[in-house]
Write a protein that holds these residues in place. Structure first.
Motif, short mmCIF file in Angstrom:
data_model
loop_
_atom_site.label_atom_id
_atom_site.label_comp_id
_atom_site.label_asym_id
_atom_site.label_seq_id
_atom_site.Cartn_x
_atom_site.Cartn_y
_atom_site.Cartn_z
N ASN A 45 37.50 48.30 35.67
CA ASN A 45 38.51 49.69 35.83
C ASN A 45 39.66 49.32 34.82
OD1 ASN A 45 37.32 49.43 39.27
ND2 ASN A 45 37.16 51.07 37.85
N ALA A 67 40.36 54.74 36.67
CA ALA A 67 40.46 54.40 38.04
C ALA A 67 39.14 54.97 38.81
CB ALA A 67 41.64 55.06 38.68
N LYS A 74 40.83 52.62 44.85
CA LYS A 74 42.00 52.95 44.22
C LYS A 74 43.10 52.12 44.73
CE LYS A 74 41.58 57.34 43.95
NZ LYS A 74 41.48 58.79 43.78
N TRP A 78 45.48 49.46 42.57
CA TRP A 78 47.05 49.46 42.62
C TRP A 78 47.72 48.31 42.90
CZ3 TRP A 78 45.48 53.19 39.74
CH2 TRP A 78 45.30 54.46 40.26
N GLU A 100 44.04 60.51 40.09
CA GLU A 100 44.76 60.67 41.17
C GLU A 100 45.81 61.68 40.60
OE1 GLU A 100 45.34 61.35 44.34
OE2 GLU A 100 44.29 59.35 44.76
#
Length: 466
Positions: A45, A67, A74, A78, A100
């Protein structure tokens, strides 16, 4: 060969992450003489490039993201990216498809997930990142039908990047076959002409400034019959003189700073070699004091530009104030405008579009205004009407003026309240005459800065404070 064809020359390096199922991969390509790769971390990713930005010799972490769709995955991504940033001693640039959005305004035609957006925003703030303002289109992804659109692609940078590249900007470009619009991050220095005049409080501390302002004001002689026009022209002419005077003083100021630094270096070398005397130490203390005073003037200017009080921050770090200023400049600056669907960045075109826009908004209506001929059920009471119609007392005006901070400048002239408080003894009489002529001659009152009107009402007829 595919990468060479895309890049256009042979002076490049690249790294990639292969596609997973229907999800496309990630390809990172960079110019070898601009960015030097130290090492790289590749995942499904993201790709994290650790290296040096050669022109500024700055350590930069470049992270390119694609992502996943799952909110749970997700969150894991992060958290992992945050850990990479926390362990990195340098600047950070994160770019790509985050899948997002940050607010409900960044979605159109689809459901907004408050929880996922909150987690995403927390990741950005906790990692010390800021989003680069994007010009051009508002949405970066859309269905072919155009019924659903979202802003999924963006650039996130550490605040130090804004110090290295003050004029950085992001532009969302046209799309054709792809469902994503390409976005580009670059540094554009746009010159819209001279900067607006602004008064800085440090000027009042420069020896000779008060005398210069008073002599300049008393030297002006304009032949206009209306005092308001003469007063306006005096303020305009005073700006030119102050600009020239301050420019000369700053040049002298920089020369003194360099001289002090050279003297300190010479003294420190003597001390390091063992040459020490009471006179030398006393001279060094005096030089340090002068250097501190001159630096403090610069810090006060930075604090005023950043609109942050130095006493509150308790820090003389000019880098901090530079960061605040560059951040605001990056977020508030206008890089371009759409004209008939085309993105234009030429300063002359941009200024002309803005001029036409506001000229259209404020021109005289060609048709009669709407009139309401009905009785409203809810009306103001007689006491409320009397309170709105009553005259404002001098005490109320005086309190409003003196409650304004020294940084306040409600008029567009660039002069602060502190400026007029300081020089009202010889500026006040001219404005009193202009205030009288503004109505007698039928002149529009907007020529005069309206905070001067408050000053006129706050003083007695003899121009002394009550």
């Amino acid at each position: 060969m595919d990468v060479k064809f895309l890049w256009g020359n042979s002076n490049y390096q690249f790294v990639f992450s292969e596609s997973v199922g229907n999800s496309g991969g990630i390809l990172c390509v960079w110019e070898a003489n601009v960015f030097h790769k130290d090492f790289v971390s590749v995942s499904d990713n993201f790709i994290a490039l650790y290296g040096t930005w050669i022109p500024t010799k700055s350590k930069v972490l470049m992270i390119v993201i694609y992502a996943p769709q799952s909110p749970a995955l997700k969150r894991v991504l992060w958290d992992y990216i945050s850990s990479l940033i926390s362990r990195w001693n340098g600047e950070t640039v994160i770019m790509g498809d985050f899948n997002e959005v940050r607010s409900v305004d960044e979605r159109l035609g689809s459901t907004f997930n408050h929880s996922s957006a909150r987690v995403f925003n927390n990741f950005i703030s906790s990692s010390g990142l800021v989003e680069v303002k994007m010009e051009g289109y508002s949405f970066t992804w859309s269905l072919s039908s155009g019924k659903k659109m979202s802003k999924l692609d963006r650039f996130l940078v550490s605040e130090g990047i804004l110090l290295l590249f003050p004029s950085i900007t992001a532009i969302c470009l046209d799309r054709h076959l792809s469902d994503h619009r390409p976005i580009i991050l670059n540094e554009i220095r746009t010159d819209y002409g001279p900067v607006p005049f602004r008064t800085y409080h440090s000027w009042f501390l420069i020896a000779g400034f008060d005398t210069m302002v008073e002599n300049a004001w008393n030297s002006f002689s304009h032949s206009d019959s209306n005092s308001l026009i003469r007063f306006k022209k005096k303020l305009q002419d005073l700006k030119k003189i102050i600009r020239t005077w301050i420019k000369d003083k700053k040049s002298h100021h920089n020369g003194v700073l360099n001289t002090i630094k050279e003297d300190l270096i010479r003294i420190d070398k003597n001390l390091d070699s063992g040459v020490c005397s009471d006179e030398t130490l006393s001279n060094r203390r005096d030089l340090m004091h002068r250097l501190h005073v001159l630096k403090q003037l610069e810090v006060n200017d930075f604090a005023q530009k950043a609109k942050i009080k130095w006493a509150v921050e308790g820090d003389e770090n000019t880098k901090f104030f530079h960061g605040i200023i560059n951040k605001r400049r990056s977020q508030l600056s206008i890089r371009g405008v759409f004209v008939d669907g085309d993105w234009r960045t030429d300063p002359e075109e941009v200024k002309e579009v803005f001029k036409e826009h506001f000229a259209t908004r404020f021109k005289q209506p060609v048709h009669d205004r709407l009139k309401l001929n009905i009785s409203f059920p809810n009306r103001l009471s007689n006491g409320q009407v009397e309170d709105l119609d009553r005259c404002v007392s001098r005490d109320e005006i005086r309190a409003a003026v003196w409650d304004c901070g020294e940084n306040k400048s409600p008029g567009p002239d660039g002069y602060t309240f502190e400026f007029f408080r300081r020089y009202w003894n010889f500026i006040g009489p001219d404005f009193a005459k202009s205030h009288k002529d503004s109505f007698a001659g039928g002149i529009h009152y907007h020529f005069a800065p309206y905070h001067l009107y408050f000053f006129l009402c706050a003083f007695k007829k003899d121009n002394k404070p009550k």
